[in-house]
Design an enzyme around this catalytic site. Structure first.
Site, PDB file in Angstrom:
ATOM      1  N   ARG A  31      90.254  89.029 -55.727  1.00 12.67           N
ATOM      2  CA  ARG A  31      90.775  88.014 -54.804  1.00 12.67           C
ATOM      3  C   ARG A  31      89.963  86.746 -55.008  1.00 12.67           C
ATOM      4  NH1 ARG A  31      94.175  85.132 -51.998  1.00 12.67           N
ATOM      5  NH2 ARG A  31      94.128  85.248 -49.721  1.00 12.67           N
ATOM      6  N   GLY A  32      90.618  85.729 -55.578  1.00 11.50           N
ATOM      7  CA  GLY A  32      89.913  84.532 -55.981  1.00 11.50           C
ATOM      8  C   GLY A  32      89.140  83.854 -54.862  1.00 11.50           C
ATOM      9  N   GLU A  33      89.741  83.756 -53.695  1.00 12.40           N
ATOM     10  CA  GLU A  33      89.077  83.074 -52.584  1.00 12.40           C
ATOM     11  C   GLU A  33      87.815  83.799 -52.136  1.00 12.40           C
ATOM     12  OE1 GLU A  33      91.763  82.350 -49.373  1.00 12.40           O
ATOM     13  OE2 GLU A  33      93.327  81.546 -50.677  1.00 12.40           O
ATOM     14  N   THR A  35      85.742  85.946 -54.273  1.00 10.92           N
ATOM     15  CA  THR A  35      84.647  86.204 -55.226  1.00 10.92           C
ATOM     16  C   THR A  35      84.685  85.400 -56.522  1.00 10.92           C
ATOM     17  OG1 THR A  35      85.842  88.020 -56.328  1.00 10.92           O
ATOM     18  CG2 THR A  35      84.510  88.595 -54.391  1.00 10.92           C
ATOM     19  N   GLU A  98      99.423  93.176 -58.942  1.00  8.67           N
ATOM     20  CA  GLU A  98      98.545  93.379 -60.095  1.00  8.67           C
ATOM     21  C   GLU A  98      97.972  94.793 -60.083  1.00  8.67           C
ATOM     22  OE1 GLU A  98      96.093  89.804 -61.309  1.00  8.67           O
ATOM     23  OE2 GLU A  98      94.537  91.157 -60.572  1.00  8.67           O
TER      24      GLU A  98
END
Length: 437
Positions: A31-33, A35, A98
């Site tokens: 989850r980009g936001e 880590t 994903e």
């Protein structure tokens, strides 16, 4: 199974890394936001620094309209998928799609979950922050944003992934650097286990490998152990290279780095100093897991090996060496390599091993009659034991070959090309200069 009735197949041999070409060693799902600029960014940098090609979407994706297709291709083309489960991972339908794709691929790739400030039970049961995320997804079903079946697939994928063997940041006392180092060790083992050298035949190899392993304590090699050098001595064709390859395949993954330098005598004879430079470059690239390291000269290569490998616990195989210059350029001193390293030299030259002062020497053994008969039979008849009508002649052939695996393979393959087995074997045993084709 009776060897005489064994199905047609070659004797066991190790798969090659060429059997599948992976686009990436590691695919990172996260989850980009949560880590991207922290833990996952550091993990990606560490993987890249260790020589692994790791897929990270902001580095690899080029055009937004093809994002979904590219992600699926990247997952399919990766040897390992690492899933970084964080508190808000399940908020993203993108991440969950994903994850479903990754779990669909787990039969042909390794899937490795990481639990980053989240409990595995929350992922498995969709509780805690994952429960909150699924409340929104369930609401989305009513609003027509999601299909009920899709949401259930997301749940199933989370449960399956959490049940896999993974790593939890809590087990590293929350110490991210320590956590990443442990992950790198796992990835090294997983990747190394996929890359194997081709071996011709493994008939009778187990006892010989065990003898060498006991001799140099390869299974007990650790970061506090001394560096040991062993020679594997024997005539050409007796199986020294097959023995060395088997040791490399089996034990290479437990070392920080490994390198198999093949046909050193031939390389040196054809290219002299240029050949030594190439071997030095291969050694550095293999152990440091890099590509494109150049040394320029033998003297510079010696300096680079000594400086850059002295802290690496490595397994180095120097195959078919016959000149002291070769060993001086590659492994002149034990302190060129990190504690616990093992250097194995295969050679026909006892004097060479005496010159470098190996810790011990293993005398490669010819095959006994039973082993020789099995190996010859595989190559001549594609079964583990000859039919009764060919047994006596087969025994005469293997006695002529004197237990040398190379001779047994060559003669067996030659026999396979002949039209009449009995006629060929009779001619071979009675007039070795003739073979009807």
């Amino acid at each position: 199974m009776d060897a005489r009735k064994a199905h047609k197949a070659s004797p066991s041999s190790s798969p090659s890394s060429s059997s599948k070409r992976w686009e990436y060693q590691v695919f990172l799902s996260f989850r980009g936001e949560d880590t991207r600029k922290g833990f996952t960014g550091h993990l990606h940098a560490a993987l890249s620094g260790d020589g692994f090609r790791a897929f990270l979407d902001d580095n690899e994706l080029k055009r937004a309209e093809f994002i979904k297709t590219q992600l699926e291709q990247a997952i399919n083309g990766s040897m390992i998928s690492i899933i970084v489960f964080s508190k808000r991972y399940a908020d993203s339908s993108w991440c969950l799609d994903e994850l479903v794709k990754i779990m669909e691929c787990r039969e042909r790739q390794q899937v490795f979950p990481l639990f980053y400030n989240v409990d595995a039970s929350d992922v498995r049961k969709q509780t805690g922050s994952f429960a909150q995320a699924f409340e929104k997804h369930e609401a989305g079903i009513c609003e027509g944003k999601h299909e009920k079946e899709k949401v259930q697939r997301w749940r199933n994928a989370l449960t399956q992934a959490a049940d896999l063997c993974g790593e939890d940041l809590k087990n590293a006392d929350g110490h991210e650097a320590k956590f990443i180092k442990k992950i790198l060790g796992k990835v090294n083992n997983l990747v190394n286990s996929k890359y194997q050298l081709e071996t011709e035949d493994l008939v009778g190899i187990t006892s010989r490998v065990n003898d060498v392993v006991r001799m140099i304590g390869i299974e007990n090699s650790g970061s506090k152990d001394v560096v040991r050098m062993i020679g594997v001595l024997g005539m050409g064709g007796i199986g020294k290279t097959t023995l060395a390859k088997t040791i490399y395949n089996k034990f290479g993954p437990i070392f920080e780095g490994r390198s198999f330098l093949a046909d050193v005598r031939e390389v040196f004879a054809n290219q002299r100093s240029n050949g030594l430079v190439g071997l030095q470059e291969q050694l550095l690239n293999d152990i440091l897991k890099k590509e494109g390291i150049k040394v320029g000269s033998v003297a510079k290569g010696i300096d680079m090996i000594r400086e850059r490998l002295c802290c690496k616990r490595a397994l180095v195989i120097i195959d078919d060496a016959d000149d002291l210059q070769q060993l001086k350029a590659i492994a002149r001193a034990r302190d060129w390599f990190g504690p616990g390293s093992r250097i194995v030299i295969t050679t026909r030259n006892q004097h060479l091993l005496d010159q470098v002062g190996v810790n011990s020497t293993y005398m490669a053994q010819a095959m006994d009659e039973e082993e020789a008969l099995e190996l010859f039979s595989w190559h001549a008849f594609e079964i583990g034991y000859p039919d009764q009508e060919y047994l006596d002649l087969s025994k005469r052939v293997i006695r002529y070959c004197q237990g040398l695996p190379l001779a047994l393979r060559v003669v067996g393959k030659e026999q396979e090309l002949c039209n009449t087995n009995i006629r060929w074997m009779w001619l071979f045993c009675n007039n070795r200069n003739q073979c009807p084709h």
